[in-house]
Design a protein around this motif. Sequence first.
Motif, PDB file in Angstrom:
ATOM      1  N   VAL A  82       0.865  -1.183   0.000  1.00  0.00           N
ATOM      2  CA  VAL A  82       0.000   0.000   0.000  1.00  0.00           C
ATOM      3  C   VAL A  82       0.895   1.224   0.000  1.00  0.00           C
ATOM      4  O   VAL A  82       1.554   1.535   0.994  1.00  0.00           O
ATOM      5  N   TRP A  83       0.917   1.926  -1.117  1.00  0.00           N
ATOM      6  CA  TRP A  83       1.781   3.100  -1.241  1.00  0.00           C
ATOM      7  C   TRP A  83       1.222   4.277  -0.453  1.00  0.00           C
ATOM      8  O   TRP A  83       1.968   5.041   0.147  1.00  0.00           O
ATOM      9  N   ASP A  84      -0.101   4.426  -0.457  1.00  0.00           N
ATOM     10  CA  ASP A  84      -0.680   5.604   0.187  1.00  0.00           C
ATOM     11  C   ASP A  84      -2.192   5.411   0.305  1.00  0.00           C
ATOM     12  O   ASP A  84      -2.808   4.686  -0.481  1.00  0.00           O
ATOM     13  N   VAL A  85      -2.781   6.066   1.284  1.00  0.00           N
ATOM     14  CA  VAL A  85      -4.231   6.194   1.415  1.00  0.00           C
ATOM     15  C   VAL A  85      -4.510   7.652   1.742  1.00  0.00           C
ATOM     16  O   VAL A  85      -4.074   8.152   2.785  1.00  0.00           O
ATOM     17  N   ALA A  86      -5.184   8.355   0.838  1.00  0.00           N
ATOM     18  CA  ALA A  86      -5.555   9.755   1.065  1.00  0.00           C
ATOM     19  C   ALA A  86      -6.951   9.794   1.655  1.00  0.00           C
ATOM     20  O   ALA A  86      -7.884   9.186   1.121  1.00  0.00           O
ATOM     21  N   MET A  87      -7.102  10.510   2.755  1.00  0.00           N
ATOM     22  CA  MET A  87      -8.375  10.584   3.469  1.00  0.00           C
ATOM     23  C   MET A  87      -8.951  12.001   3.378  1.00  0.00           C
ATOM     24  O   MET A  87      -8.235  12.982   3.593  1.00  0.00           O
ATOM     25  N   THR A  88     -10.252  12.087   3.048  1.00  0.00           N
ATOM     26  CA  THR A  88     -10.951  13.370   3.008  1.00  0.00           C
ATOM     27  C   THR A  88     -12.208  13.257   3.849  1.00  0.00           C
ATOM     28  O   THR A  88     -13.063  12.400   3.593  1.00  0.00           O
ATOM     29  N   ALA A  89     -12.341  14.116   4.842  1.00  0.00           N
ATOM     30  CA  ALA A  89     -13.472  14.051   5.762  1.00  0.00           C
ATOM     31  C   ALA A  89     -14.715  14.655   5.136  1.00  0.00           C
ATOM     32  O   ALA A  89     -14.643  15.527   4.264  1.00  0.00           O
ATOM     33  N   PHE A  90     -15.881  14.200   5.591  1.00  0.00           N
ATOM     34  CA  PHE A  90     -17.121  14.908   5.335  1.00  0.00           C
ATOM     35  C   PHE A  90     -17.149  16.125   6.274  1.00  0.00           C
ATOM     36  O   PHE A  90     -16.602  16.085   7.372  1.00  0.00           O
ATOM     37  N   PRO A  91     -17.798  17.227   5.878  1.00  0.00           N
ATOM     38  CA  PRO A  91     -17.838  18.415   6.747  1.00  0.00           C
ATOM     39  C   PRO A  91     -18.524  18.127   8.080  1.00  0.00           C
ATOM     40  O   PRO A  91     -19.617  17.543   8.123  1.00  0.00           O
ATOM     41  N   SER A  92     -17.865  18.518   9.159  1.00  0.00           N
ATOM     42  CA  SER A  92     -18.422  18.430  10.515  1.00  0.00           C
ATOM     43  C   SER A  92     -18.898  17.024  10.857  1.00  0.00           C
ATOM     44  O   SER A  92     -19.894  16.854  11.574  1.00  0.00           O
ATOM     45  N   HIS A  93     -18.188  16.023  10.365  1.00  0.00           N
ATOM     46  CA  HIS A  93     -18.614  14.640  10.606  1.00  0.00           C
ATOM     47  C   HIS A  93     -17.380  13.742  10.692  1.00  0.00           C
ATOM     48  O   HIS A  93     -16.929  13.182   9.685  1.00  0.00           O
ATOM     49  N   PRO A  94     -16.819  13.561  11.883  1.00  0.00           N
ATOM     50  CA  PRO A  94     -15.583  12.780  12.016  1.00  0.00           C
ATOM     51  C   PRO A  94     -15.723  11.301  11.673  1.00  0.00           C
ATOM     52  O   PRO A  94     -14.715  10.604  11.579  1.00  0.00           O
ATOM     53  N   TYR A 145     -12.092   8.128   0.711  1.00  0.00           N
ATOM     54  CA  TYR A 145     -10.698   7.689   0.684  1.00  0.00           C
ATOM     55  C   TYR A 145     -10.287   7.397  -0.752  1.00  0.00           C
ATOM     56  O   TYR A 145     -11.115   7.109  -1.625  1.00  0.00           O
ATOM     57  N   VAL A 146      -8.993   7.504  -1.001  1.00  0.00           N
ATOM     58  CA  VAL A 146      -8.388   7.035  -2.245  1.00  0.00           C
ATOM     59  C   VAL A 146      -7.165   6.220  -1.855  1.00  0.00           C
ATOM     60  O   VAL A 146      -6.286   6.723  -1.147  1.00  0.00           O
ATOM     61  N   SER A 147      -7.109   4.987  -2.295  1.00  0.00           N
ATOM     62  CA  SER A 147      -5.970   4.123  -1.966  1.00  0.00           C
ATOM     63  C   SER A 147      -5.163   3.828  -3.214  1.00  0.00           C
ATOM     64  O   SER A 147      -5.681   3.831  -4.341  1.00  0.00           O
ATOM     65  N   LEU A 148      -3.887   3.597  -3.012  1.00  0.00           N
ATOM     66  CA  LEU A 148      -2.947   3.278  -4.095  1.00  0.00           C
ATOM     67  C   LEU A 148      -2.097   2.110  -3.643  1.00  0.00           C
ATOM     68  O   LEU A 148      -1.407   2.192  -2.619  1.00  0.00           O
ATOM     69  N   ASP A 149      -2.144   0.998  -4.392  1.00  0.00           N
ATOM     70  CA  ASP A 149      -1.390  -0.182  -3.991  1.00  0.00           C
ATOM     71  C   ASP A 149      -0.876  -0.921  -5.212  1.00  0.00           C
ATOM     72  O   ASP A 149      -1.326  -0.680  -6.344  1.00  0.00           O
ATOM     73  N   SER A 150       0.060  -1.804  -4.998  1.00  0.00           N
ATOM     74  CA  SER A 150       0.575  -2.660  -6.073  1.00  0.00           C
ATOM     75  C   SER A 150       0.987  -3.997  -5.479  1.00  0.00           C
ATOM     76  O   SER A 150       1.212  -4.120  -4.268  1.00  0.00           O
ATOM     77  N   LYS A 151       1.081  -4.998  -6.324  1.00  0.00           N
ATOM     78  CA  LYS A 151       1.484  -6.327  -5.886  1.00  0.00           C
ATOM     79  C   LYS A 151       3.009  -6.370  -5.743  1.00  0.00           C
ATOM     80  O   LYS A 151       3.743  -5.642  -6.408  1.00  0.00           O
ATOM     81  N   THR A 152       3.475  -7.237  -4.888  1.00  0.00           N
ATOM     82  CA  THR A 152       4.914  -7.372  -4.672  1.00  0.00           C
ATOM     83  C   THR A 152       5.410  -8.766  -5.053  1.00  0.00           C
ATOM     84  O   THR A 152       6.490  -9.178  -4.656  1.00  0.00           O
TER      85      THR A 152
END
Length: 423
Positions: free
Chosen positions: A261-273, A278-285
């Motif tokens: 898993v290279w990265d996971v970008a997280m974006t919250a909903f407004p005023s709602h924890p 999410y956007v994930s980026l992965d590759s096989k090894t």
Amino acid sequence: MDNITHSAIGLGVGELLHRSLPPEPQEASQRTRRALLLFSAWFASNAPDLDLFLTRLMPRPFGYMLQHRGHTHTLLLALPQALLVLALLWLLWPGARRLLKTSPTARLGLALCLLLGFGLHMGMDFLNSYGLHPFYPFDNRWLFGDMVFIVEPLFWVLLGVPVIVALRSGLLKSVLLAGLAAALCFFAYKNYLSPVALAVLLALGALMTVVQARAGVRGRGALLLGFALSATFVGMQGMASAVGRARVEAALQRIAPGTRVWDVAMTAFPSHPLCWTYVSLDSKTDAKAEAKADAYTLRRGTMSLLPASLAPAACPAGLAEPGDGGGQLAPGIAVSAQAMGSLAALRALQSSNCHADAWLRFGRMPKLSGTTLTDVRFNPDMQDNFTTVRLEQFSGKPCPGHVPGWDRPRADMLGLLPARSQP
């Protein structure tokens, strides 16, 4: 963050500092000092975004991606920006100049307003998934907080209401408070805010109004409470983001053990924890399966940290991803869109195409379709957005000038120096 938030924070800082400092000996000087501190904190809290004028230095879409949140959002250039603001105040505001000559408290307040204004602007911009690089040129990496939505009305309520209630004009005060309440109701009507979030925001607005009204024009209680609750909210968002990222990574590992898993970008909903995109980026090894090892996968979707039975009703529908292309990674983690790419193709493009290399100094989640690059953080279903570049349009054209020296967010995946996306 949006500039309403930057403005609310700046005005809150200026008002709090003014109320905390010893009063000036004369009422006229006191009024001038208040105006000076409010204006300087507000201006410093917005000034770094003047880099939008620099976006014309490069062709679209490179100008906005690489010049906005660029050099003016660095600690190195905060000092010359502050000195420029100070020089303009000194030259263009005679009353402020006279006050600064005679009042040590005014000079201290102005210095703190400029320091906190520029610092909080960068700090707030760090909180979302867009990122910035405040330590350039000593550290050129992008830093992504992945904690708070780029437009967060909670800050408008907690910091804006005390400033509004302290206004002298009753009519202006009523209009601004009504406008804020109407904006919150409109966001709820458009399903950007959940009914629970709307109720909490309106209740907090009423609380801040009462606390400030009781405190009076010199009272600091409402502003101190507003900043304390804002910091608490940011902390809650940070913990929720970390939990959500860990859940996505664990789900990807369950689907295909050994996935990188290279990265996971997280974006919250407004005023709602508890609700996130999410956007994930992965590759096989798996080195034995060369084709699989070359491929990388992007997934975009929504997730809820609530129990599955409550999630559909609690998360605002207006920010839900419209697609259903991938089912679920795990309970509460839906996949709305998915795309595959070739690591070899992306690396070859970076090394051979200067326009692609410039784009990759911004792109954190690169979707490569033929000769089209898109960072899929910024639009539902991985659709084209302001980052989309069709490289054939630049075929035969000179390399873009004024390319900043930001590290490539995906330097790790490109086989360059390791990049670190989160602090």
